[in-house]
Design a protein around this motif. Structure first.
Motif, short mmCIF file in Angstrom:
data_model
loop_
_atom_site.label_atom_id
_atom_site.label_comp_id
_atom_site.label_asym_id
_atom_site.label_seq_id
_atom_site.Cartn_x
_atom_site.Cartn_y
_atom_site.Cartn_z
N MET A 120 -21.01 61.48 33.23
CA MET A 120 -20.94 62.86 33.73
C MET A 120 -21.49 62.97 35.15
O MET A 120 -20.95 63.63 36.00
N ALA A 121 -22.61 62.25 35.39
CA ALA A 121 -23.20 62.26 36.73
C ALA A 121 -22.20 61.75 37.76
O ALA A 121 -22.10 62.27 38.86
N ASN A 122 -21.43 60.72 37.37
CA ASN A 122 -20.43 60.17 38.29
C ASN A 122 -19.37 61.19 38.64
O ASN A 122 -18.94 61.31 39.78
N ASN A 123 -18.94 61.96 37.64
CA ASN A 123 -17.91 62.98 37.89
C ASN A 123 -18.38 63.96 38.95
O ASN A 123 -17.61 64.44 39.76
N PHE A 124 -19.67 64.27 38.89
CA PHE A 124 -20.23 65.26 39.82
C PHE A 124 -20.02 64.81 41.26
O PHE A 124 -19.69 65.58 42.13
N VAL A 125 -20.22 63.49 41.49
CA VAL A 125 -20.12 62.96 42.85
C VAL A 125 -18.70 62.53 43.20
O VAL A 125 -18.29 62.61 44.34
N GLU A 126 -17.93 62.12 42.20
CA GLU A 126 -16.55 61.70 42.47
C GLU A 126 -15.72 62.84 43.06
O GLU A 126 -14.73 62.61 43.72
N SER A 127 -16.17 64.06 42.80
CA SER A 127 -15.41 65.20 43.31
C SER A 127 -15.60 65.39 44.81
O SER A 127 -15.01 66.26 45.41
N ILE A 128 -16.45 64.57 45.45
CA ILE A 128 -16.57 64.61 46.91
C ILE A 128 -15.67 63.53 47.50
O ILE A 128 -15.78 62.37 47.15
N THR A 129 -14.82 63.95 48.42
CA THR A 129 -14.00 62.99 49.16
C THR A 129 -14.92 62.12 50.02
O THR A 129 -15.90 62.62 50.58
N ASN A 130 -14.61 60.85 50.13
CA ASN A 130 -15.40 59.95 50.96
C ASN A 130 -15.25 60.35 52.44
O ASN A 130 -14.13 60.55 52.92
N MET A 131 -16.37 60.47 53.16
CA MET A 131 -16.29 60.94 54.56
C MET A 131 -15.49 60.00 55.46
O MET A 131 -14.88 60.42 56.43
N GLU A 132 -15.50 58.71 55.11
CA GLU A 132 -14.74 57.75 55.91
C GLU A 132 -13.23 57.92 55.71
O GLU A 132 -12.44 57.58 56.59
N ASP A 133 -12.82 58.48 54.56
CA ASP A 133 -11.39 58.68 54.27
C ASP A 133 -10.85 59.96 54.89
O ASP A 133 -9.76 59.97 55.46
N ASP A 134 -11.61 61.05 54.76
CA ASP A 134 -11.14 62.35 55.26
C ASP A 134 -12.36 63.23 55.50
O ASP A 134 -12.86 63.89 54.58
N PHE A 135 -12.82 63.21 56.76
CA PHE A 135 -14.08 63.91 57.09
C PHE A 135 -13.98 65.42 56.84
O PHE A 135 -14.91 66.03 56.33
N ALA A 136 -12.84 65.99 57.20
CA ALA A 136 -12.67 67.45 57.04
C ALA A 136 -12.74 67.84 55.56
O ALA A 136 -13.37 68.84 55.19
N GLN A 137 -12.11 67.04 54.70
CA GLN A 137 -12.12 67.34 53.27
C GLN A 137 -13.51 67.08 52.68
O GLN A 137 -13.98 67.84 51.82
N TRP A 138 -14.17 66.03 53.16
CA TRP A 138 -15.56 65.75 52.74
C TRP A 138 -16.44 66.96 53.02
O TRP A 138 -17.22 67.39 52.16
N TYR A 139 -16.30 67.52 54.23
CA TYR A 139 -17.09 68.68 54.63
C TYR A 139 -16.83 69.87 53.69
O TYR A 139 -17.75 70.49 53.17
N THR A 140 -15.55 70.15 53.45
CA THR A 140 -15.17 71.27 52.59
C THR A 140 -15.70 71.06 51.17
O THR A 140 -16.20 72.00 50.54
#
Length: 475
Positions: A1-21
């Motif tokens: 469950m803890a992993n799901n919480f963080v998996e929902s963040i896009t990796n900043m190296e992949d898409d910085f704008a989406q990571w920010y959002t």
């Protein structure tokens, strides 16, 4: 469950704008509203703004600033009094045309900024040199009809402070302009742990109606610049347009000299983009609304929750919360990381038996086993240490992403391949500034106070250089 919480963040190296959002949403800083381009600032986001406001306000008052509040509506005739100023804001102005069902005799604009209102106000209350200086500030919201918006960085309505001062002499006005710029830079470095480049804007980039605009520029993690605060010297231009005159000691009429300076909720965006990581927000401890979260392990076991609350009392010198929700410890850790809380204290049955707790730093994830007798002293030691190290890391990142160019080819090559600031010499001609924007996609960020001579010639035209400029792509 803890992993799901963080998996929902896009990796900043992949898409910085989406990571920010993702961070803005998952850390519950803002929510989108039913009005396009406007945001709901949620309690977690507003608490950060309150701490920014409180600390800035304290620093302002130390320099003699007094707070006031002016109306949010500006009559069209008043806005039109300073032609450069109105031209600069015209595309972004929202107009009120009706009061109830009745059309208004004169349109009212919803303030995009309050220079004209302060000028009108000052023209009524300043008569003599004894009335000067006026060093006023207001905390309010402003509206600018932006085409593209992003939470905190650019929204149609945003919160800010705007200082407006009136002085007897040009020297006093310039001194206050620089004083406030330096106050902003010190605040960002000491409180937000964000290093700043201090300097002056080019004439092309300065505020509409100003004689000079000074700025502090920060570098985000993705190598883009963010203008983080500005301070403007208006000279006597506004005073002449609005008839703000005073009688000096020789009984002669003189025009006042004015300044204006502002900082906004975009600072929260800066904190996210300078310090955040792929697990979420990372808040500097002086800024953080909650500095320490106590997480009880096996909290249903006898004495664990009681001990957690006992520790909370013991740590009352800091901003502390106990997470006694029914979630698993792993989920709580992930949530604490997402929200950027600087430190967590883990306490379980084994820790209690050993009279100890585990402190985990959010910024480095370093784990420290600390005796309960020394817990308060350790946290008191960690807060300034984390603050200092976060600033040092941000400065090291900025310096590693600051490049120099002496030819146009070099400038374009860096612009295309290396995100960050580019330092290059400039002749002062706006045509070269526009060509650099056109060909390299870089805008002038500022002419830094800390000048260097990289070469004798302009990076663009090859003529004699006048000044060093920081160039960059910006938010």
């Amino acid at each position: 469950m803890a992993n799901n919480f963080v998996e929902s963040i896009t990796n900043m190296e992949d898409d910085f704008a989406q990571w920010y959002t993702d961070i803005v949403k998952k850390a519950e800083l803002v929510d989108y509203s039913g009005i396009k381009g406007c945001m709901v600032i949620r309690p977690a986001g507003y608490a950060i703004w309150e701490n920014i406001q409180k600390e800035l306000d304290r620093r302002f008052k130390e320099t003699g600033v007094e707070n006031c509040y002016l109306p949010m509506f500006i009559p069209e005739s008043l806005l039109n009094k300073e032609k450069d100023h109105v031209a600069g804001f015209a595309p972004e102005v929202a107009w009120v045309t009706h009061g109830g069902s009745e059309p208004l005799q004169e349109r009212l604009c919803v303030r995009p900024t309050s220079e004209t209102l302060f000028c009108d106000f000052y023209s009524h209350i300043i008569q003599s040199y004894r009335d000067l200086p006026k060093v006023y500030n207001q905390w309010c919201s402003v509206v600018r009809w932006e085409k593209t918006t992003r939470p905190f960085l650019r929204s149609m309505e945003f919160l800010w402070q705007e200082g407006h001062t009136a002085h007897a002499t040009a020297e006093e006005a310039e001194e206050r302009t620089i004083q406030m710029l330096n106050l902003y830079a010190d605040f960002c470095e000491e409180f937000l742990a964000i290093p700043m480049v201090r300097g002056r804007k080019t004439d092309k980039e300065k505020f509409a109606g100003a004689e000079a605009t000074y700025t502090i520029e920060a570098l985000m993690h993705d190598g883009k610049a963010l203008q983080s605060g500005t301070s403007h010297n208006f000279g006597d231009g506004f005073a002449k347009a609005f008839g703000i005159q005073y009688t000096d000691k020789e009984n002669k009429l003189q025009y006042v000299h004015q300044t204006s300076w502002g900082m906004t909720t975009r600072l929260i965006g800066a904190v996210i983009m300078v310090h955040g990581d792929n697990s979420g927000l990372v808040l500097p401890p002086l800024l953080a609304p909650t500095q320490v979260v106590i997480i009880p392990i096996q909290q249903k076991k006898e004495g664990v929750l009681e001990k957690a609350y006992e520790l909370k009392e013991k740590l009352s010198a800091f901003r502390v919360k106990v997470d006694d929700t029914e979630k698993s410890p792993g989920f709580k850790f992930a949530e604490q990381e997402m929200r950027g809380i600087p430190m967590r204290v883990e306490i379980g049955p084994k820790d209690i038996a050993n009279n100890q707790a585990v402190i985990v730093r959010r910024d480095t994830r370093e784990k420290l086993v600390v005796s309960l007798d020394e817990l308060e002293a350790k946290i008191a030691e960690l807060i300034p240490l984390m603050q200092k190290e976060m600033l040092e890391r941000a400065r090291a990142h900025r310096d590693a992403h600051t490049y120099t160019a002496t030819t146009m080819e070099e400038l374009k090559e860096i612009a295309n391949t290396k995100p960050g600031f580019v330092k290059a010499m400039w002749c002062g001609d706006v045509a070269c500034e526009e060509q650099i924007k056109e060909e390299a996609g870089l805008s002038s960020r500022c002419m830094p106070f800390a000048q260097e001579t990289l070469s004798e010639t302009c990076v663009c035209c090859g003529k004699k250089a006048k000044t060093l400029v920081y160039w960059g792509k910006a938010y």
